[in-house]
Structure formats: C-alpha cells, structure tokens
Write an enzyme that holds these catalytic residues in place. Structure first.
Site, PDB file in Angstrom:
ATOM      1  N   HIS A 170       0.879  -1.174   0.000  1.00  0.00           N
ATOM      2  CA  HIS A 170       0.000   0.000   0.000  1.00  0.00           C
ATOM      3  C   HIS A 170       0.909   1.214   0.000  1.00  0.00           C
ATOM      4  CE1 HIS A 170      -3.467  -2.541   1.323  1.00  0.00           C
ATOM      5  NE2 HIS A 170      -2.459  -3.277   1.788  1.00  0.00           N
ATOM      6  N   GLU A 224      -6.864 -12.641   6.080  1.00  0.00           N
ATOM      7  CA  GLU A 224      -5.791 -12.033   6.888  1.00  0.00           C
ATOM      8  C   GLU A 224      -6.236 -12.168   8.342  1.00  0.00           C
ATOM      9  OE1 GLU A 224      -5.425  -7.773   6.485  1.00  0.00           O
ATOM     10  OE2 GLU A 224      -3.434  -7.705   7.393  1.00  0.00           O
ATOM     11  N   ASP A 273       2.847  -2.819   4.302  1.00  0.00           N
ATOM     12  CA  ASP A 273       2.994  -1.416   4.732  1.00  0.00           C
ATOM     13  C   ASP A 273       4.385  -1.257   5.338  1.00  0.00           C
ATOM     14  OD1 ASP A 273       0.114  -0.372   4.376  1.00  0.00           O
ATOM     15  OD2 ASP A 273      -0.131  -2.249   5.469  1.00  0.00           O
TER      16      ASP A 273
HETATM   17  N1  ADE Z   1      -4.573  -1.283   4.351  1.00  0.00           N
HETATM   18  C1  ADE Z   1      -3.244  -1.142   4.490  1.00  0.00           C
HETATM   19  N2  ADE Z   1      -2.702  -2.274   4.951  1.00  0.00           N
HETATM   20  C2  ADE Z   1      -3.700  -3.170   5.097  1.00  0.00           C
HETATM   21  C3  ADE Z   1      -3.771  -4.510   5.509  1.00  0.00           C
HETATM   22  N3  ADE Z   1      -2.698  -5.202   5.893  1.00  0.00           N
HETATM   23  N4  ADE Z   1      -4.970  -5.110   5.537  1.00  0.00           N
HETATM   24  C4  ADE Z   1      -6.066  -4.430   5.168  1.00  0.00           C
HETATM   25  N5  ADE Z   1      -6.052  -3.166   4.759  1.00  0.00           N
HETATM   26  C5  ADE Z   1      -4.876  -2.534   4.718  1.00  0.00           C
HETATM   27 ZN    ZN Z   2      -2.469  -5.169   2.585  1.00  0.00          ZN
END
Ligand code: ADE
Ligand code: ZN
Length: 337
Positions: A18, A199, A278
């Site tokens: 992201h 996740e 991230d």
């Molecule tokens: N936005 C940024 N990182 C994210 C993640 N790991 N899972 C969901 N949304 C996100």
């Molecule tokens: Zn992500």
C-alpha cells in the site's frame, strides 16, 4: 552464492504493498511541515515508537491519521519515488502498487492529484531504474458499496493508468459479498481484481472473494490453512497468495515468524509470493521480509527461486514481459548453481 544472497538479488515482483503504508515517519514530518499540518506526535522517533499494534484496526487508525499529510501532487510523487527507489534496491523489477483514493478524497483531495502524483513518481523511477510499475485502486471495505461506486466514477478518466481494483481496510465484518456489484463493474471495464481475504477474516472470505468478486489474486490468504478444502482449491487453481510475513507478525496474526503458516502453504503447493504490505509500519521492505523469513525457515535456493518465479508469473504484465523477467531469473539461478 548462498540462499539468502540469491533471494535478495534475484529479479522479482512485489504484488502487495500500500503506497500510503510506505510513508516513513521522517517523510511524514517533512510533508506535515511543508503543508502546515500538525501530527499528534512531537517528532519522527515519537511516531515510530507508537508502532505497537495489537491487530489490524489499531494499525489502520494510525495509518489513516498519518496519510493526512499527503496533500499535493508532489507529495504523492515523492512517496511513490521513495518506495520504488527502495524496491529497486531489493531486486524488484515490477511493483503493482495499491492506493486508497477514499483516504484522500474524503479529505477534499481530488483523485486527479493522487493519480497524477503517483503516476509521475512511477515514471521517474522507470526512467532512472528501469523498474516497471502498475497501479491498483483499492476500495475501503469499512465504507458502503455506494462509496466504492462513487470512487470508481471519479477514477473513470484515469482508467488507462489503473491495471486493477482491490479491496482493503478492516476485514472482519466486511465480507467480499458486500462489494459484489462494484467488482462486477470493474471486470466489465476489463480490469483485474484482487482482494484482501483471510488475513484476520475467516477462510470463507477467500471463497467469497474467488466466487463472488472473481478475484485474480488473494491478498494475504494465510488463514486458508484453517480449511482443508479452501487450501486445496487455492493450490489446485494456482491462485496467487500475496503473503506479507512481517505484517502478519506485527499485526499479531501470528505470535512470531516461526509460527507463520508459510511452510504449510508451500507444502500444500500454494502459489505463494512474498510482499511487504505497509513497509514503513511493519519493520521493513521486501528485503527485510526475506531476511526475517530466512532466519525463521532457512529455505534453499530452489524455494527462493520458486517464490520469485511465482511473483513474476502472477503479475498483470504481458506474457512477453513476464517471460523476459523469468529468463533473467533463470540466468541468475544457473549462475548460482
Ligand atoms: N490497508 C493497508 N494495509 C492493510 C492490511 N494489511 N490489511 C487491510 N487493509 C490494509
Ligand atoms: Zn495489505
């Protein structure tokens, strides 16, 4: 050449990052000053010290707060260029980069500013490093489907710069089914589809993302191991799973790297790729993820080769482009063995 050196140096793709998550604290403070915005921390060190997350939501709260410093086209340009410079240093030849326009348009920033800035940052990196970039527009799943439709409409003048659409933000309680119609429209427009699933959410969300959204790749997917049928399907259909190991540990999906489901995913024959998610918030870029995984699992060159190959073949680039990257990877394998 040892396996770690091979893994770090070989050509590969990053398919799950992201761009707002690559905002390093130092750049956040630079942009805050440039734009006359106050951050709720005294300096970069204090902000970095706040990176202690207990779950996805606790991270997202800070991630959205920091993104407020991004205002001008130049800000988005600088963010993209800074990431791609690091990506190039990690051997990445292709980056398919997520961006969250709603995080910016909700604050009154025009989507044109966001896309023009990211695009020119990518073009500068391509000129300077030869790195290939594609943009994936992500819808925020905690917002209503209508907001995603509105965003899609705002993005229509820029569709030639967008390779696909994704789904991110708070997973629990926001299943893929909530966005079935908007992703149908994205597919009608000829775009690829990806979705975060499995996740923090259950394996059933992976099935929904595949069956209802017709996702071409699943972002994370690490909880697929909890349902044998889902894991078997993902492996049989060669669905790319864009796994982000340091992210999963930092967001407490797994207590430590040694408990990550990566070995089970590989043993099941899943199409696994490694990514940084991230990087400013989770302890590093793709190279840092590779080092952390190697410290936990001590994989051989053949395993690292297959992960790099999965990443290149799972891109949305042309078959000819993929073949040329794979040829470079093969050449490195032959030189290493
Ligand atoms: N936005 C940024 N990182 C994210 C993640 N790991 N899972 C969901 N949304 C996100
Ligand atoms: Zn992500």
């Amino acid at each position: 050449m040892d396996a770690l050196s091979f893994a770090l140096a070989c050509p590969k793709a990053e398919l799950h990052m992201h761009i707002e998550g690559s905002l390093e604290p130092e750049l956040a403070f630079e942009l805050a000053q440039r734009n006359g915005i106050a951050l709720p921390y005294a300096n970069a060190a204090e902000l970095r010290a706040a990176y202690d997350f207990e779950d996805l939501q606790s991270f997202l709260d800070l991630y959205y707060a920091c993104a407020q410093v991004l205002i001008t086209e130049r800000d988005f340009h600088d963010l993209m260029f800074a990431y791609l410079q690091r990506a190039h240093a990690d051997g990445i030849v292709r980056a398919e980069v997520f961006f969250d326009p709603q995080t910016h348009t909700e604050r009154g920033i025009d989507i044109k500013t966001v896309i023009d800035g990211l695009w020119s940052g990518a073009q500068e990196a391509e000129r300077r490093f030869g790195i290939s970039t594609a943009l994936i527009l992500c819808f925020l799943r905690h917002l209503p489907e209508q907001a995603a439709f509105d965003t899609l409409q705002q993005a229509e003048p820029y569709l030639d710069r967008i390779v696909g659409f994704g789904l991110d933000s708070s997973e629990k309680g926001h299943p893929p089914s909530k966005f079935e119609r908007v992703f149908a429209r994205c597919r009608e427009l000829g775009k690829y589809v990806v979705a975060h699933a499995g996740e923090e959410g259950p394996p059933a969300y992976i099935t929904e993302a595949l069956d209802l959204l017709k996702a071409d790749r699943i972002d994370h997917g690490v909880r697929s191991v909890e349902d044998a049928a889902v894991l078997e399907r993902v492996a049989r259909e060669r669905i790319p799973l864009t796994v982000c190991p340091l992210s999963n540990v930092r967001l407490c999906v797994f207590d430590k790297m040694e408990l990550h489901t990566l070995p089970q995913l590989l043993a099941a024959g899943a199409n696994v790729t490694l990514n940084c998610d991230d990087p400013a918030y989770f302890g590093g870029y793709l190279g840092d993820n590779i080092r952390a995984v190697q410290a936990a699992f001590d994989w051989d060159i053949a395993t690292w080769y297959s992960l790099a190959r999965n990443s290149l073949e799972s891109t949305f680039a042309s078959p000819a482009q993929k073949a040329s990257w794979v040829a470079r990877l093969d050449a490195m394998l032959h030189a290493a063995s």
